[in-house]
Design a protein around this motif. Structure first.
Motif, short mmCIF file in Angstrom:
data_model
loop_
_atom_site.label_atom_id
_atom_site.label_comp_id
_atom_site.label_asym_id
_atom_site.label_seq_id
_atom_site.Cartn_x
_atom_site.Cartn_y
_atom_site.Cartn_z
N TRP A 109 47.11 38.01 42.78
CA TRP A 109 47.56 39.27 42.18
C TRP A 109 46.53 40.35 42.46
CZ3 TRP A 109 52.27 39.95 40.00
CH2 TRP A 109 52.49 41.17 39.34
N TYR A 110 47.02 41.52 42.91
CA TYR A 110 46.13 42.65 43.18
C TYR A 110 46.29 43.68 42.07
CZ TYR A 110 43.50 46.15 45.81
OH TYR A 110 42.55 47.07 46.21
N ASP A 111 45.21 43.94 41.34
CA ASP A 111 45.27 44.86 40.19
C ASP A 111 44.09 45.81 40.28
OD1 ASP A 111 45.86 46.09 37.84
OD2 ASP A 111 45.25 44.44 36.55
N HIS A 112 44.10 46.67 41.28
CA HIS A 112 43.00 47.61 41.50
C HIS A 112 43.57 48.87 42.14
CE1 HIS A 112 39.13 49.23 42.80
NE2 HIS A 112 38.55 48.33 42.02
N PRO A 113 43.04 50.04 41.82
CA PRO A 113 43.58 51.28 42.38
C PRO A 113 43.15 51.57 43.82
CG PRO A 113 41.77 51.77 40.90
CD PRO A 113 42.02 50.30 40.77
N ALA A 114 42.25 50.75 44.38
CA ALA A 114 41.70 51.08 45.70
C ALA A 114 42.76 51.13 46.79
CB ALA A 114 40.62 50.06 46.08
N ILE A 115 43.77 50.26 46.71
CA ILE A 115 44.84 50.23 47.72
C ILE A 115 46.17 50.41 46.98
CG2 ILE A 115 45.88 48.93 49.63
CD1 ILE A 115 43.25 47.38 49.85
N PRO A 116 46.68 51.63 46.88
CA PRO A 116 47.85 51.90 46.05
C PRO A 116 49.08 51.08 46.42
CG PRO A 116 46.75 53.94 46.67
CD PRO A 116 46.10 52.86 47.45
N PHE B 44 49.29 48.11 47.15
CA PHE B 44 49.20 46.74 46.64
C PHE B 44 49.02 46.66 45.13
CE2 PHE B 44 47.12 45.39 50.93
CZ PHE B 44 48.36 45.45 51.54
N LYS B 45 48.77 47.77 44.46
CA LYS B 45 48.42 47.74 43.04
C LYS B 45 49.56 47.14 42.21
CE LYS B 45 46.28 50.40 39.32
NZ LYS B 45 46.92 49.57 38.31
N ASP B 46 49.18 46.21 41.32
CA ASP B 46 50.11 45.52 40.43
C ASP B 46 51.17 44.74 41.21
OD1 ASP B 46 48.82 46.48 38.13
OD2 ASP B 46 49.94 48.35 38.22
N GLY C 70 56.71 43.32 44.49
CA GLY C 70 56.80 44.01 43.21
C GLY C 70 57.82 43.31 42.32
N PHE C 71 57.57 43.33 41.00
CA PHE C 71 58.42 42.59 40.06
C PHE C 71 58.98 43.53 38.98
CE2 PHE C 71 55.61 39.52 41.93
CZ PHE C 71 56.39 38.38 42.08
N ASN C 72 60.02 43.07 38.32
CA ASN C 72 60.50 43.79 37.14
C ASN C 72 59.50 43.60 36.00
OD1 ASN C 72 60.94 41.13 36.49
ND2 ASN C 72 63.10 41.36 35.93
N THR C 73 59.76 44.26 34.87
CA THR C 73 58.77 44.27 33.79
C THR C 73 58.52 42.88 33.21
OG1 THR C 73 60.54 44.86 32.24
CG2 THR C 73 59.21 46.66 33.15
N THR C 74 59.52 42.00 33.27
CA THR C 74 59.34 40.65 32.72
C THR C 74 58.79 39.69 33.76
OG1 THR C 74 61.67 40.19 33.20
CG2 THR C 74 61.11 40.91 30.96
#
Length: 461
Positions: free
Chosen positions: A285-292, A294-296, A312-316
């Protein structure tokens, strides 16, 4: 733990003198740099709590690699014990989540027992310079030259998941008395967790062919990538005591025999399938702002298709709403991936073909957004003022996080392996954060809406 600003500027200057490639994603330009070459099938790479890259090489070597200089520190060579043929060898590795107190490293590999190929997982101790064996946690797992699985992942409850392939003995995947073709769950001392589906068995889920990626996302879902036969590579959500269909079902339950089997055998359909196959490897999982771009998102390294896929996934988290392939045919076969705390991506490459025709020519490659790095350096002086405490924090005690008025951002907490533990919005004033963490050392980070970053270490005792 963190390198100083002066070191960062010096390294950036040195890297300008080294030949680099540029790759453009949607709008972000990434710079690539070979961190280390002359490796032989780097199968696992992990960003360690010491800010080094820990790696296994399939022929039987474990090392720490300095991501700046590329210097390799060999910690273990068990090539004389490892059975390496085709896809078999020294494969999965994971570090204890409380590595500062328990410097234990878990490693899975194949070995020969008489005329048979077997698989085992061993716990080692790290003394600062080498690894020494402590205990064999599980062994005598039926192996083969292919379909071995061997990905390891430690969950927040400090139990471990371990994938095993079908070892080319397909019916065993549906046999719950066998540990072949399964996701296993065990305690870190090798015992069976009392809350396993069967408290007498390591088997956590079954009906697997060859799962080689496992990651628990911030949404709590456990995702897995799995190799199909000539069709139907899969991305799955792993659930306890569920059947993933193999060998009766490949991919979706979309033929009458498959539908009948799925309806009567608690089968989970994959989130995504690929035909023709792409050979999915590890996920993170990528959770960093450096590469938009890929974020979240969940990132998957791909072997046959020589690419990196972002989901990318839905909220659940139970449905894929976007997937995009990047870097196709740019960096050879991509075996594994890890992420540094500053958002750089590191990829393990495994040559251009399935067979290892050119041993000791494989690499670990760094991908970075230099524009983000430059902006982060320039923005340091404008980072909003913050106060965090108490630190150390007592287990169960709320963390108070005070931010100057008029400022908002995302507070994120990671364990020492870089895995996300918590993410929460913070705003001007005092924010009380219920961490619900166990004793240990954690890394915190706040990404403010003005693009600046603050980070530090939190001790829970």
């Amino acid at each position: 733990m963190k390198r100083t600003l002066l070191s960062l500027l010096l390294v950036t200057s040195i890297q300008c003198l080294i030949a680099q490639n540029k790759y453009t994603l949607d709008s972000t330009e990434l710079t690539s740099r070979v961190v280390k070459d002359s490796l032989d099938i780097p199968w696992e790479i992990i960003w360690g709590p010491d800010d080094f890259i820990w790696t296994t090489e399939r022929f039987g070597r474990v090392s720490r690699i300095d991501p700046v200089s590329g210097k390799q520190h060999v910690l273990l060579d068990i090539s004389s014990q490892v059975y390496e043929r085709s896809e078999a060898g020294l494969l999965g590795m994971v570090l204890h989540p409380e590595f500062d107190k328990n410097p234990h490293v878990f490693i899975a590999y194949t070995y020969q027992s008489g005329s048979n190929i077997r698989e085992r997982m061993v716990k080692y101790n790290y003394d600062g310079s080498k690894l020494t064996p402590l205990d064999t946690l599980i062994e005598d797992i039926k192996g083969n030259t292919t379909h071995i699985g061997c990905r390891l992942f430690i969950l927040p409850d400090k139990t471990m998941l371990m994938s095993t392939g079908d070892a080319q003995d397909r019916p065993l995947s549906q046999n719950k008395s066998s540990v072949v073709g399964k996701i296993l769950r065990l305690n870190l001392d090798g015992s069976i967790p009392s809350d396993n589906p069967d408290p007498r068995s390591y088997v956590w889920s079954y009906g697997h062919r060859n799962a080689q990626g496992i990651w628990r996302a911030p949404n709590g879902k456990i995702y897995s990538s799995e190799h199909g036969p000539t069709t139907d590579d899969e991305l799955n959500i792993l659930e306890a005591d569920r059947n993933y269909g193999w060998p009766t079902v490949s991919g979706m339950c979309d033929t009458p025999p498959e539908q009948a089997f799925c309806n009567s055998n608690n089968v989970v359909e994959p989130l995504v399938i690929w035909t023709p196959t792409i050979a999915p490897s590890d996920i993170i999982w990528y959770d960093h702002p450096a590469i938009p771009e890929f974020k979240d998102k969940l990132l998957m390294t791909v072997l046959k298709d020589k690419s990196l896929i972002a989901f990318g996934f839905n909220t659940t988290g139970d449905s894929v709403i976007s997937q995009k392939k990047y870097l196709k045919n740019e960096l050879n076969r991509l075996r594994d991936i890890c992420i540094s705390p500053d958002g750089k991506i590191y990829l393990a490459t495994n040559g251009s073909s399935w067979s290892n025709t050119r041993p000791f020519t494989h690499t670990i490659v760094e991908l970075s957004n230099e524009a983000y790095i430059a902006n982060s350096i320039l923005g340091l002086s404008s980072t909003p003022s913050i106060k965090i405490g108490p630190n150390p924090l007592r287990e169960g005690q709320p963390l108070n996080f005070m931010v100057q008025e008029g400022v908002t951002g995302d507070f994120q907490l990671f364990d020492l392996m870089g895995r996300p533990v918590l993410k929460q919005k913070v705003e001007g004033g005092v924010n009380s954060i219920d961490l619900k963490t166990t004793e240990g050392i954690y890394l915190w980070k706040v990404v403010f809406d003005n693009g600046t970053l603050a980070e530090g270490k939190l001790v829970v005792n």
